[in-house]
Design an enzyme around this catalytic site. Structure first.
Site, short mmCIF file in Angstrom:
data_model
loop_
_atom_site.label_atom_id
_atom_site.label_comp_id
_atom_site.label_asym_id
_atom_site.label_seq_id
_atom_site.Cartn_x
_atom_site.Cartn_y
_atom_site.Cartn_z
N TYR A 64 0.92 -1.14 -0.04
CA TYR A 64 0.04 0.01 0.00
C TYR A 64 0.97 1.38 -0.17
O TYR A 64 2.00 1.11 0.39
CB TYR A 64 -1.05 0.04 1.17
N CYS A 65 0.11 2.44 -0.64
CA CYS A 65 0.88 3.54 -0.22
C CYS A 65 -0.35 5.04 -0.27
O CYS A 65 -1.26 4.27 0.10
CB CYS A 65 1.87 3.95 -1.51
N THR A 66 0.14 5.89 -0.36
CA THR A 66 -0.79 6.99 -0.24
C THR A 66 -2.05 7.11 -1.18
O THR A 66 -3.12 7.05 -0.73
CB THR A 66 0.00 8.41 -0.30
N ILE A 78 -4.17 4.58 0.78
CA ILE A 78 -4.79 5.11 1.88
C ILE A 78 -5.84 6.14 2.03
O ILE A 78 -6.78 5.87 2.81
CB ILE A 78 -3.47 5.77 2.92
N CYS A 126 2.43 1.84 -5.03
CA CYS A 126 2.37 0.19 -4.49
C CYS A 126 1.73 -0.48 -5.97
O CYS A 126 2.16 -1.58 -6.01
CB CYS A 126 1.42 -0.09 -3.48
#
Length: 351
Positions: A198-200, A227, A205
């Site tokens: 995952y990432c922002t 996120i 990702c």
């Protein structure tokens, strides 16, 4: 030929933003798709978005588009229709900011780059078309409860520090290009497990999932919309929120609160805090975490030295700044650089 970039000072543009009466919505989006002529696409996009009074930061490359923008609320639907009408961007997901005051951007900047995410990959066999499986918030929560799942945070340390999923592994690097090979090495012993990245907002990702598949991993997943989309979804659907703390964002807000937990500490006194700021000394501009008490004591500076600098006459400050490269201080904060605390408090307050 119209001017295809801004020529008004940043100070004036920011002042104009704060004079606006219509609320704005901050959003982000990206799409990996082939762009035949990035410069032409950039210029056409600039003219269209400028007309719609869009502010923000957008990168265009042959591999696609990456954008963080703000739009007047009355123009949101028109913008969505325009973007989704562009070739290759059909059905584009727009990530709406979670904790938004509408003051994230005050100028439109669109740049052509080699890649929309600097990854250091030069293997011609690498294919972004072969990427991991998307998981939504519900699937993500369910997978994280499986002991055969490994959750990996593909963001930098300063992002991870203020907020992350509870069981997520941090990849110890300050750049995404370094994180890719490090993550593959870290995960070798878990090659048969479910790898959930995952990432922002999803862009890093997604590429990381393709990289792991390229390196021989098989059960690779990535959180759809990152996120930001996760936080909006758990709120809308009443799901359990597994994210702890704050989500760092790359605009003037520097963060949006996802949960009430504060999991980071002030880099000056060590008290719980998760507010990022840039040092007020223009010759430093270091990005760091500062609590309210230290913000008052140091007047927004990272150290006693910088505090004394901002108290000097403006012209003397300018002279001191000449020849200083601030690049390494902006959005570049590893664990090593800020440990121990920046400026340990003495027994007497700064004057």
């Amino acid at each position: 030929m119209p001017v295809l970039h801004n020529r008004v000072s940043q100070k004036e543009l920011k002042a104009l933003l704060y004079q606006e009466t219509e609320p704005r919505t901050t959003l982000s989006f990206y799409r990996y798709f082939p762009v035949g002529d990035p410069q032409k696409f950039r210029d056409e996009l600039y003219l269209a978005l400028q007309e719609q009074k869009i502010f923000g930061r957008i990168y265009i490359a042959a591999e696609g588009i990456n954008a963080q923008i703000s739009v007047p609320q009355s123009g949101f639907e028109g913008l969505a229709a325009y973007l989704r009408g562009l070739a290759g961007m059909e059905g584009l997901r727009l990530n709406i900011a979670v904790d938004d005051d509408g003051k994230s951007f005050w100028v439109l900047k669109i740049k052509v780059r080699d890649k929309i995410v600097a990854d250091g990959i030069d293997d011609p066999a690498f294919d972004m078309g072969k990427k991991g499986k998307y998981v939504d918030a519900e699937q993500f929560n369910r997978l994280t409860e499986d002991p055969d799942s490994i959750v990996v945070d593909m963001r930098n340390h300063y992002e991870y520090e203020v907020g992350h999923f509870g069981q997520a592994l941090e990849v110890p690097s300050d750049t995404f290009r370094d994180q890719l090979p490090i993550s593959a090495e870290m995960l070798q012993e878990h090659k048969e497990k479910n790898i959930i990245m995952y990432c922002t907002g999803g862009i890093r990702c997604e590429k990381a999932s393709a990289y792991l598949l390229h390196k021989g991993f098989t059960n690779v997943f990535h959180l759809e919309g990152g996120i930001i989309h996760y936080a909006n979804t758990v709120k809308e659907k009443g799901l359990e929120n597994k994210f702890r703390g704050k989500n760092f964002v790359f605009d003037d807000r520097l963060g949006e609160r996802i949960s009430e937990e504060i999991i980071a500490r002030c880099h000056q006194c060590g008290q719980p805090a998760d507010t990022h700021t840039n040092c007020r000394n223009e010759g430093c501009h270091l990005l760091f975490i500062q609590c309210e008490a230290c913000a008052t004591r140091y007047q927004g500076c990272c150290s006693e030295e910088c505090l004394q600098t901002i108290l000097l006459p403006v012209e003397e400050q300018k002279q001191r700044r000449k020849g200083i490269d601030k690049g390494a201080h902006i959005f570049n904060k590893s664990k090593v650089r800020l440990r121990p605390p920046l400026d340990p408090p003495s027994s007497s307050p700064a004057k």
